[in-house]
Design a protein around this motif. Structure first.
Motif, mmCIF file in Angstrom:
data_model
loop_
_atom_site.group_PDB
_atom_site.id
_atom_site.type_symbol
_atom_site.label_atom_id
_atom_site.label_comp_id
_atom_site.label_asym_id
_atom_site.label_seq_id
_atom_site.Cartn_x
_atom_site.Cartn_y
_atom_site.Cartn_z
ATOM 1 N N TRP A 99 0.827 -1.204 0.000
ATOM 2 C CA TRP A 99 0.000 0.000 0.000
ATOM 3 C C TRP A 99 0.866 1.260 0.000
ATOM 4 N N MET A 100 1.905 1.238 0.815
ATOM 5 C CA MET A 100 2.770 2.416 0.888
ATOM 6 C C MET A 100 3.662 2.541 -0.357
ATOM 7 N N MET A 101 4.172 1.426 -0.829
ATOM 8 C CA MET A 101 5.062 1.479 -1.982
ATOM 9 C C MET A 101 4.315 1.932 -3.238
ATOM 10 N N VAL A 102 3.077 1.477 -3.397
ATOM 11 C CA VAL A 102 2.273 1.924 -4.539
ATOM 12 C C VAL A 102 2.113 3.444 -4.511
ATOM 13 N N ARG A 103 1.789 3.959 -3.354
ATOM 14 C CA ARG A 103 1.636 5.418 -3.252
ATOM 15 C C ARG A 103 2.941 6.142 -3.551
ATOM 16 N N GLU A 104 4.036 5.633 -3.000
ATOM 17 C CA GLU A 104 5.329 6.292 -3.208
ATOM 18 C C GLU A 104 5.797 6.161 -4.659
ATOM 19 N N GLU A 105 5.536 5.013 -5.285
ATOM 20 C CA GLU A 105 5.877 4.853 -6.694
ATOM 21 C C GLU A 105 5.057 5.814 -7.554
ATOM 22 N N ALA A 106 3.781 5.975 -7.211
ATOM 23 C CA ALA A 106 2.940 6.909 -7.955
ATOM 24 C C ALA A 106 3.480 8.325 -7.845
ATOM 25 N N LEU A 107 3.845 8.755 -6.643
ATOM 26 C CA LEU A 107 4.419 10.085 -6.458
ATOM 27 C C LEU A 107 5.701 10.238 -7.258
ATOM 28 N N ALA A 108 6.561 9.225 -7.228
ATOM 29 C CA ALA A 108 7.832 9.294 -7.954
ATOM 30 C C ALA A 108 7.587 9.410 -9.458
ATOM 31 N N ARG A 109 6.622 8.684 -9.974
ATOM 32 C CA ARG A 109 6.326 8.765 -11.410
ATOM 33 C C ARG A 109 5.874 10.160 -11.810
ATOM 34 N N VAL A 110 5.047 10.765 -10.967
ATOM 35 C CA VAL A 110 4.587 12.121 -11.266
ATOM 36 C C VAL A 110 5.747 13.099 -11.210
ATOM 37 N N ARG A 111 6.557 13.015 -10.187
ATOM 38 C CA ARG A 111 7.695 13.931 -10.055
ATOM 39 C C ARG A 111 8.690 13.773 -11.194
ATOM 40 N N ALA A 112 8.780 12.582 -11.767
ATOM 41 C CA ALA A 112 9.750 12.324 -12.830
ATOM 42 C C ALA A 112 9.328 12.875 -14.178
ATOM 43 N N GLN A 113 8.100 13.338 -14.316
ATOM 44 C CA GLN A 113 7.638 13.833 -15.613
ATOM 45 C C GLN A 113 8.407 15.093 -16.016
ATOM 46 N N LYS A 114 8.927 15.075 -17.227
ATOM 47 C CA LYS A 114 9.762 16.201 -17.691
ATOM 48 C C LYS A 114 8.931 17.424 -18.043
ATOM 49 N N ALA A 115 7.654 17.224 -18.341
ATOM 50 C CA ALA A 115 6.778 18.345 -18.685
ATOM 51 C C ALA A 115 5.359 17.986 -18.270
ATOM 52 N N THR A 116 4.472 18.955 -18.339
ATOM 53 C CA THR A 116 3.067 18.703 -18.042
ATOM 54 C C THR A 116 2.211 19.266 -19.160
ATOM 55 N N GLN A 117 0.913 19.008 -19.078
ATOM 56 C CA GLN A 117 -0.016 19.511 -20.071
ATOM 57 C C GLN A 117 -1.044 20.404 -19.383
ATOM 58 N N ALA A 118 -1.645 21.268 -20.169
ATOM 59 C CA ALA A 118 -2.583 22.249 -19.612
ATOM 60 C C ALA A 118 -3.754 21.572 -18.915
ATOM 61 N N ASP A 119 -4.244 20.458 -19.479
ATOM 62 C CA ASP A 119 -5.391 19.803 -18.852
ATOM 63 C C ASP A 119 -5.036 19.212 -17.494
ATOM 64 N N LYS A 120 -3.791 18.748 -17.344
ATOM 65 C CA LYS A 120 -3.370 18.200 -16.048
ATOM 66 C C LYS A 120 -3.204 19.316 -15.020
ATOM 67 N N VAL A 121 -2.690 20.450 -15.439
ATOM 68 C CA VAL A 121 -2.586 21.589 -14.524
ATOM 69 C C VAL A 121 -3.975 22.037 -14.092
#
Length: 559
Positions: A269-291
């Motif tokens: 449960w904790m690792m899934v959450r932390e992996e999800a956070l890491a994946r988001v932080r690793a994104q090199k750019a974002t899109q307007a709809d996500k903002v």
């Protein structure tokens, strides 16, 4: 992680938080629900698979007494919530687990019950523990009406008036469950018998479906009673008010030991959450709809925090910190955050780590996950695991290797002096009257000789001391032959080699330990909100508040 059906994000590894930071109670006790919480997983699946819902039985009189049945019809199977409504005298209404009567009782049936099944359930479900259920039932539950709200809402609607939105917001529910039993309890179907079904493979999906359908039953019940009482003058509860209601729950110490007894699940449960956070932080750019979606989630979080109240001084302080932190995030996003920079989500996270308190940091984590379903929702497949597969102890491991693991993952435990009265001030036990875990004061109350083995830190320290009597190249099997009482702790230590989030890294028998932090951690994984501690040992929460109902699930744009 490799279990998700999505392509891995190799660069995410460098963004993962240290378990030594994540697994402290001071942070776990401030967890917020996320899009990977169990109830959100259920709602998305039902929407994605276009489940259908109906109510083939609703036989309830003006006093709110009778039975009802709700069907959730999936692509392969149907599940039926069978509800029994009762007219309970006020002096019999109690949230305690030892209560013997309730305003409503429920069972989630595997399939569609026939007349014989309904009669059998009617004879047993209202009795709860005193009755009997079978492998056809997946859950057994009960609930009580809100003393403050239920009758008021019925009376208002019967007179053609909507109840006060402020009154509804102050409580947040018309009924609160006092137990939702599953996983084989009292003869119901075991969790293992359901793991091959996609819709019940994620944790607690049958329980979440039960509560969601109870929410619908509760609103149907007040509308029905109001119509019978008021006739043509009555009106149903307005859509916006209906949406604001969840299902309440009172949860005590009985839930807390789960996190200790199931280290494999806790890790997942904790690792899934932390992996999800890491994946988001690793994104090199974002899109307007996500903002835009992030800002919508932030606005909703601020609205929720404004309505969230508590009578507990500790939670009142935490709420103040949360509201202030969310305001800081809103100001920063509006004026200083550059969403066009390289790795913009990580930049926002790093700012939060420097500026925000822990409560707001954990809220920001949930907000960052919200717009990124395409990136992280597949991680829901990583939440469950066959715990028996990790049960075996590696007896060939060298003592010095085990000792190194202890020093690395249990350094928090080895630094404690357990001879100190405060450090060993409490003990966990099972109440003979209530048959549930409770917490005793070791030096003030009797019963410590019946202590439950939840003193993980003290056990780790004792194992470390014992290892000093063995040569480093000796096999662990030799240690356990001489000291078999260390088997459980050796198993836990070996687990942490590949499951770094398996352990709460705090002394669970310390005199200052707050059990409500353990409760909030688990309940946030469920998707609970509006945490309201009533002491350091029990808390009230709400489930499915502001979520869709069966009749508008498929119109919901964001789940």
């Amino acid at each position: 992680m490799t279990c998700a059906p999505l392509s891995p994000v190799p660069q995410a590894a460098q963004f993962r938080r240290d378990p030594a930071q994540v697994m402290r109670l001071a942070r776990l006790g401030l967890a917020h629900p996320t899009r990977l919480s169990f109830l959100r997983i259920l709602l998305r699946r039902m929407q994605r698979e276009t489940w259908q819902f109906d109510r083939p039985v609703f036989d309830i009189d003006a006093n709110g007494v009778g039975r009802a049945m709700y069907r959730a019809i999936g692509p392969e199977r149907t599940y039926s919530l069978v509800a029994f409504a009762h007219d309970l005298p006020a002096d019999m209404r109690s949230d305690r687990v030892i209560a013997t009567a309730w305003d409503a009782t429920f069972a989630l049936f595997d399939g569609v019950p026939d007349a014989e099944d309904l009669d059998r359930l009617a004879a047993n479900v209202p009795l709860q523990e005193a009755g009997r259920v079978t492998q056809k039932e997946l859950t057994l539950s009960r609930a009580n009406r809100s003393v403050r709200l239920f009758e008021t809402v019925v009376q208002c609607l019967s007179e053609g008036r909507q109840p006060s939105a402020d009154d509804l917001a102050a409580t947040g529910y018309l009924m609160r469950t006092t137990a939702v039993y599953g996983s084989g309890k009292f003869g119901a179907a075991t969790h293992n018998s359901l793991t091959d079904r996609p819709e019940t493979a994620a944790p607690f999906q049958a329980e979440m479906l039960t509560v969601w359908l109870i929410r619908t039953f509760t609103v149907d019940l007040v509308n029905h009673m109001a119509q019978l009482r008021g006739g043509a003058a009555a009106v149903p509860l307005a859509g916006g008010l209906r949406r604001s209601l969840g299902v309440g729950n009172s949860t005590g110490l009985g839930m807390a030991p789960f996190l200790v007894r199931h280290p494999v699940l806790l890790n997942n449960w904790m690792m899934v959450r932390e992996e999800a956070l890491a994946r988001v932080r690793a994104q090199k750019a974002t899109q307007a709809d996500k903002v835009e979606r992030f800002i919508q989630a932030l606005t909703a979080a601020q609205q929720n925090a404004a309505l969230w109240t508590s009578v507990h001084p500790l939670q009142q302080a935490r709420l103040g910190a949360l509201r202030a932190g969310l305001a800081q995030i809103a100001t920063h996003v509006a004026s200083d955050w550059d969403s066009g920079t390289d790795q913009p989500w990580d930049a926002l996270w790093q700012w939060g780590q420097k500026v925000l308190g822990i409560e707001a940091q954990e809220a920001l984590l949930a907000l960052l996950l919200e717009p990124h379903g395409d990136l992280i929702d597949g991680l829901a497949d990583c939440l469950s695991e066959d715990e028996t597969a990790a049960f075996a102890i590696d007896g060939t491991q060298r003592v010095d290797e085990l000792k190194a693991l202890l020093a690395k993952n249990y350094n928090w435990a080895l630094a404690v002096d357990y001879a100190d009265r405060k450090a060993a001030g409490r003990f966990w036990y099972v109440s003979e009257d209530k048959l549930e875990p409770r917490l005793g004061e070791r030096f003030e109350e009797p019963g410590s000789e019946r202590e439950l083995p939840l003193d993980i830190g003290r056990q780790a320290a004792a194992l470390f001391d014992t290892l000093g009597d063995f040569a480093g190249d000796a096999p662990v099997a030799r240690l356990l032959l001489a000291h078999p009482h260390h088997r459980a702790m050796v198993r836990r230590v070996q687990l942490t080699a590949t499951r770094p989030f398996a352990e709460i890294r705090d002394n669970l028998i310390d005199g200052d330990m707050l059990p409500i932090d353990m409760l909030r951690c688990k309940l946030a994984c469920f998707g609970a909100s509006r945490f309201d501690p009533r002491s350091d040992r029990w808390v009230r929460i709400s489930l499915f508040q502001n979520a869709p109902y069966p009749d508008d699930l498929h119109a919901e744009p964001h789940l």
